[in-house]
Design a protein around this motif. Sequence first.
Motif, PDB file in Angstrom:
ATOM      1  N   UNK A 369       0.817  -1.202   0.000  1.00  0.00           N
ATOM      2  CA  UNK A 369       0.000   0.000   0.000  1.00  0.00           C
ATOM      3  C   UNK A 369       0.865   1.274   0.000  1.00  0.00           C
ATOM      4  N   UNK A 370       1.779   1.329  -0.968  1.00  0.00           N
ATOM      5  CA  UNK A 370       2.675   2.483  -1.059  1.00  0.00           C
ATOM      6  C   UNK A 370       2.116   3.454  -2.099  1.00  0.00           C
ATOM      7  N   UNK A 371       1.992   4.719  -1.681  1.00  0.00           N
ATOM      8  CA  UNK A 371       1.425   5.717  -2.596  1.00  0.00           C
ATOM      9  C   UNK A 371       2.470   6.761  -2.998  1.00  0.00           C
ATOM     10  N   UNK A 372       3.331   7.153  -2.048  1.00  0.00           N
ATOM     11  CA  UNK A 372       4.257   8.260  -2.316  1.00  0.00           C
ATOM     12  C   UNK A 372       5.674   7.753  -2.518  1.00  0.00           C
ATOM     13  N   UNK A 373       6.439   8.435  -3.373  1.00  0.00           N
ATOM     14  CA  UNK A 373       7.821   8.008  -3.617  1.00  0.00           C
ATOM     15  C   UNK A 373       8.747   8.335  -2.458  1.00  0.00           C
ATOM     16  N   UNK A 374       8.201   9.041  -1.434  1.00  0.00           N
ATOM     17  CA  UNK A 374       9.003   9.301  -0.239  1.00  0.00           C
ATOM     18  C   UNK A 374       8.715   8.284   0.869  1.00  0.00           C
ATOM     19  N   UNK A 375       7.813   7.326   0.591  1.00  0.00           N
ATOM     20  CA  UNK A 375       7.448   6.336   1.614  1.00  0.00           C
ATOM     21  C   UNK A 375       8.652   5.439   1.947  1.00  0.00           C
ATOM     22  N   UNK A 376       9.047   5.397   3.247  1.00  0.00           N
ATOM     23  CA  UNK A 376      10.221   4.577   3.606  1.00  0.00           C
ATOM     24  C   UNK A 376      10.037   3.085   3.319  1.00  0.00           C
ATOM     25  N   UNK A 377       8.774   2.636   3.175  1.00  0.00           N
ATOM     26  CA  UNK A 377       8.533   1.214   2.876  1.00  0.00           C
ATOM     27  C   UNK A 377       9.114   0.820   1.515  1.00  0.00           C
TER      28      UNK A 377
END
Length: 966
Positions: A369-377
Amino acid sequence: MEFLRLIEEKWQKRWEEARIFEANPDPSRPKFFITVAYPYPNSPQHIGHARTYTLADAYARYMRMRGYNVLLPMAFHYTGTPVLAMARRLAEGDPELVKDFVKIYKVPEDKLKELTDPLAMARYFHEEIREGMKRIGYSIDWRREFTTIDPQYNKFIEWQFRRLRKAGYITRGSHPVGWCPKDGNPVGQHDTVGDVEPEIGEFTLIKFRLGEWVMPTATLRPETVFGVTNIWINPRATYVKALVDGEGWIVSQQCAEKLTYQNRSVKVLERFEGKALIGKTVQNPALENEVLILPADFVDPGNATGVVMSVPGHAPYDYVALENIKADDTSLREFGLSVEAVRAIRPISLIEVPNYSEIPAADVVKRMDIKAQTDPKLEDATKEVYRHEFHNGKMKENTGKYAGLPVAEAKERVKQDLMAEGKATMMYELLNRPVRCRCGTECVVKIFEDQWFIDYGNPEWKALAHKCLARMRILPEELRSEYVYVIDWLREKACARRSGLGTRLPWDPDWIIESLSDSTIYMAYYTIARHINAYRIKAEQLTDEVFDYVFLGIGDAGEISDKTGIDKSILEEMRREFLYFYPLDSRHSAHELIPNHLTFMIFNHTAIFPENLWPRQIVTNGHVTMEGAKMSKSFGNIIPLREGLAMFGADPIRLSVLATAELLQDADFSPTVARAMRDRLERLYRLTVEILRGKGEATGEQAKIDRWMLSRLQGHIARATEAMEKLVVRRAINTIMFDLDQDIQWYQKRVKASGRGVPAKTLLETLRVQVLMLAPFAPHICEELWEMMGEKGFVSLAPWPKPDEKMVDEGVEEAESLIRSLLEDTLEILRATGITPKRVCYYAAAPWKWQVYMKALEVASGGKLNQGVLMKRLMEDPSLRAKAKEVAEFAGKIVEEINRTPQEKRQRLLKVGIIDEIQALKDAEDFLKAELNAEIRLYIEESPQIYDPKNRAHLAKPLRPAIYIE
Ligand SMILES: [Zn+2]
């Protein structure tokens, strides 16, 4: 508090006077040699430092009590940048450092100027740390103390390096190293802020072309060049046009500078903002097609070239960034991009991997469930895709001649081919950047030319290291795979520096051996440091022949004596002492030293010493947090060790850093924990005083409860010993302090209710054993109590207790456990109902129920209990057959319960057999009466005179009498 301090001082003085921690060879006793990584004297110790040393000391003390001749020595590591950088920061007047030294560590302000000299700083903190170690009560043999700049130690290191060179483990050449541009020195873990090891990676730079210009995209996955859909640029970063080795490149400004450290000539021609590139197209050198340059925030201009090829099919970052830009009308407009062109970009699938769709990056991004390119996941997502593709992936048809190849192989071949065709080159970069030097500068990778390296990449040497590791005990065992990994992964390591204190490289004295390279086999030096100190052996006497003889048994002592002027008998004594204490039995440090120091120790021992002298065990532990938070100067939560000792006392601090965590976990220190430990120790002290005062007055009869106390004690001894053997110290302390204390309190309550006075004998024996087992952790107060009890000698040297099988009485323990849980159940009922009881009736189970219960345990000893099987067996007994219906009903109730009971406990109950519950209850009647403040009535279920107005008796089960309260 005052009284604890007096006790500590008293015993520290006595230990020193009696020299009980000075260990000399004694062939009549087994030896145990423990060392802890010696400290860098570049700042005072704080409570966090105490954990590793206290663990090693408690272990040393335990082994001493187990009868071993234990050697625990200490030295000080002056070498290299840790001391140097700190002195330099102070010289530069670093306000934060000055504040720490003055405010936190209470260094007198007029001292500061003196400490800007590295040697003066090392000497100052050396004293400070040594005092702290004495004040906390470490059982160190101080006769063997040395520093790594002692000229005699320098000779030892020179000898080691000549040996390594002879064995072919020293190389000269050019290798990439972590580098501080400001200091002009290579950096290792001990040179960096936060002690991080710089990890060097090799990026492939694929030369995409923008007209005349090369745009080198940096990638760790060159095989994915066939899936490139576009190029990413950070629109807000500064890029340059530069001539790199004569070729026109477009890269980030940081990259242009870094390339100069990697032997490239770089001439910057023009600087501009990245957005100037957006919307242009570049040619992919592998497929010769044109792709768009698009903007992306995740592109870090400080990482490699700052130009990234986008492979959205197989790279989660690229997938998310592409989805983002497609939906971002504002950006599309801002950069003047064609909406249709961008939205037409589709991920290309080029690798086939089991259990994933065509587009593995999309699978993982959706699942997480990753939406943003800054998400640490995205880091985890990237690792997952990479791992699966690397190990299980196959190249698809659209990769041309690489089709069908496993990814692991294609990766290398694509890279080699592109490089051979001049379409790619390479660049080193730190994988775990940013890594900061202790001076504050961000580290880069430098190709270190024509320098000296220790060749940890040598395959034969690696094999020896693996062999050594395989025979070692690693605590905790879970970390073994990390050592395996590090041994495989290590390559050439730069072993010398231009500056700092230390030993000069014997064959190239412009260089000083750095701190992780002069600390790998020094444990051997401890065994002879005592002689060097006592006989004032001079550095020039310590020739290679001396070390060859002492450590390797090479040469003739007489001849060496003639040449060096060291007495033959002293040489022989040194040799004997080394052979007595070596091999090293246990090495201790925090676990972040696994990637370097601890593994280097393994390597170097195998290079220098014969197999029978290789180290036997490594113990590593986690850190100490302060009330749940990382200890850090910026949080202001650092307590200097000596301040902590003054505030809480040595024994409470020792217990606090060990009692809150097992090896792998971080220990959490807090003033509350330390005070609670102190309170417990003081309570133990008061109790002992009380018992000793009453001694001889009321001895009381040895009753069942005494047998119970002494039987329980044997169990605690066995459990504490087992825990100590595995260094599960938290469990050991819990057993020794908390579990045993609970039993003592229970025992005291029971005895008090019986009105027969304090039977000092049982309690004294119990306390005596508790003091013995607590001594490794809280040695000062234990010495004091030991003396008060009239015991001879030091508790530090007394034998560790052994459980006495003859004192174990499981029947008594089970009967008491019945009383304990019955009282708990009764109190629970009272709490729930709010009744103030006048009378409490207990109904013990009828004898036939016990018969059924025992039979059930017997049948259950074969495994899972089955009601049908049980019934069949029960019906073999005529008396039970007579009441088949009741038996069946009761059996139904206990089958589940027995199946839930652990096998060990079942065996124990079976062994104990039928318990006379009425007798056990009668023995405890006065006690129950006092505890419940009510009349107690005892009945056996089904007995004729039973008082059972609410018909409760039939609920009785073996070990669970029924209860009725009125
Ligand atoms: Zn630096």
